[in-house]
Design a protein around this motif. Structure first.
Motif, PDB file in Angstrom:
ATOM      1  N   ARG A   3       2.811   6.841   5.532  1.00  0.00           N
ATOM      2  CA  ARG A   3       3.828   5.928   5.021  1.00  0.00           C
ATOM      3  C   ARG A   3       5.188   6.581   5.186  1.00  0.00           C
ATOM      4  O   ARG A   3       5.346   7.766   4.937  1.00  0.00           O
ATOM      5  CB  ARG A   3       3.535   5.671   3.537  1.00  0.00           C
ATOM      6  CG  ARG A   3       4.521   4.773   2.867  1.00  0.00           C
ATOM      7  CD  ARG A   3       4.075   4.487   1.469  1.00  0.00           C
ATOM      8  NE  ARG A   3       3.334   3.248   1.514  1.00  0.00           N
ATOM      9  CZ  ARG A   3       2.635   2.772   0.517  1.00  0.00           C
ATOM     10  NH1 ARG A   3       2.547   3.415  -0.601  1.00  0.00           N
ATOM     11  NH2 ARG A   3       2.017   1.634   0.616  1.00  0.00           N
ATOM     12  N   GLN A 143       0.768   9.005   0.552  1.00  0.00           N
ATOM     13  CA  GLN A 143       1.873   8.631   1.432  1.00  0.00           C
ATOM     14  C   GLN A 143       1.877   9.321   2.794  1.00  0.00           C
ATOM     15  O   GLN A 143       2.599   8.897   3.684  1.00  0.00           O
ATOM     16  CB  GLN A 143       3.211   8.895   0.731  1.00  0.00           C
ATOM     17  CG  GLN A 143       3.362   8.031  -0.513  1.00  0.00           C
ATOM     18  CD  GLN A 143       4.793   7.857  -0.921  1.00  0.00           C
ATOM     19  OE1 GLN A 143       5.653   7.602  -0.094  1.00  0.00           O
ATOM     20  NE2 GLN A 143       5.056   7.999  -2.201  1.00  0.00           N
ATOM     21  N   THR A 171       7.924   4.652  -3.650  1.00  0.00           N
ATOM     22  CA  THR A 171       8.043   4.109  -2.300  1.00  0.00           C
ATOM     23  C   THR A 171       9.316   3.269  -2.144  1.00  0.00           C
ATOM     24  O   THR A 171       9.604   2.798  -1.047  1.00  0.00           O
ATOM     25  CB  THR A 171       6.822   3.228  -1.950  1.00  0.00           C
ATOM     26  OG1 THR A 171       6.696   2.204  -2.947  1.00  0.00           O
ATOM     27  CG2 THR A 171       5.544   4.062  -1.903  1.00  0.00           C
ATOM     28  N   SER A 172      10.045   3.082  -3.237  1.00  0.00           N
ATOM     29  CA  SER A 172      11.245   2.245  -3.209  1.00  0.00           C
ATOM     30  C   SER A 172      12.054   2.522  -4.470  1.00  0.00           C
ATOM     31  O   SER A 172      11.598   3.230  -5.374  1.00  0.00           O
ATOM     32  CB  SER A 172      10.847   0.767  -3.190  1.00  0.00           C
ATOM     33  OG  SER A 172      10.165   0.449  -4.411  1.00  0.00           O
TER      34      SER A 172
END
Length: 193
Positions: A3, A143, A171-172
């Protein structure tokens, strides 16, 4: 599944974390008593001051020279001097134990290391304790697509699917806020209990 990391809010700092496993490891090392996104931006600050980010260059630099470079404002950490010494020790450890290959921590050995073995190796790193090692193992698994057998169990609750406990779950900007809320609630519960 690999990711794309979005841990700092700074595309250049995140690119370094994506491209260099030692940078990611240093970010994890710096992630204590300091906001997560600032800790993981530390490797970029080092890169800017050293004309690039290099494990070998860090290890070869005189430790006091490296410390001086890391404490220049904006320092790499709120405790810049002690954390710079840890980063330097971490670089030397990887050179001495993994031939300068950070990936060796989770890839080297026959048979390939399983989750408990990777956790043991992470715990042995300078500046890494049990919790930091488990969080980093979860970050690798969730990830980076590095999922040795038994990694979720070895990472404990940090390996849980859908959790919002640590940097492994960021992730954000939204998930960063969720992790912050979880940590704040856990801290409040610890104080009241």
């Amino acid at each position: 599944m690999l990711r794309e990391l979005h841990l700092t809010g700074d595309p250049a700092a995140d690119k370094l974390l994506n491209d260099d496993p030692f940078a990611l490891l240093v970010g994890m090392l710096l992630d204590q008593q300091f906001p997560m996104e600032h800790a993981f931006a530390g490797p970029r600050k080092i890169a800017d001051r050293m004309d690039g980010f290099s494990l070998a260059k860090i290890a070869a630099t005189d430790v006091e020279t490296f410390v001086e470079m890391c404490v220049v404002p904006p320092a790499i950490h709120r405790y810049g001097g002690s954390m710079a010494r840890r980063v330097h020790a971490l670089a030397q450890h990887i050179i001495e134990n993994y031939d300068g290959r950070t990936e060796g921590i989770w890839l080297d050995g026959r048979p390939k290391p399983d989750g408990p073995e990777v956790l043991k190796r992470l715990r042995a790193l300078p500046g890494f304790g049990e919790q930091k090692a488990k969080i980093f193992l979860a970050l690798l698994g969730k990830q980076r697509g590095i999922q040795p057998k038994g990694w979720r169990e070895a990472a404990g609750a940090y390996g849980d699917r859908g959790s919002r406990r640590s940097i492994a779950d960021v992730t954000s900007a939204e998930t960063l806020a969720e992790v912050r809320a979880f940590k704040k609630a856990a801290k409040a519960a610890a104080k009241s209990g």
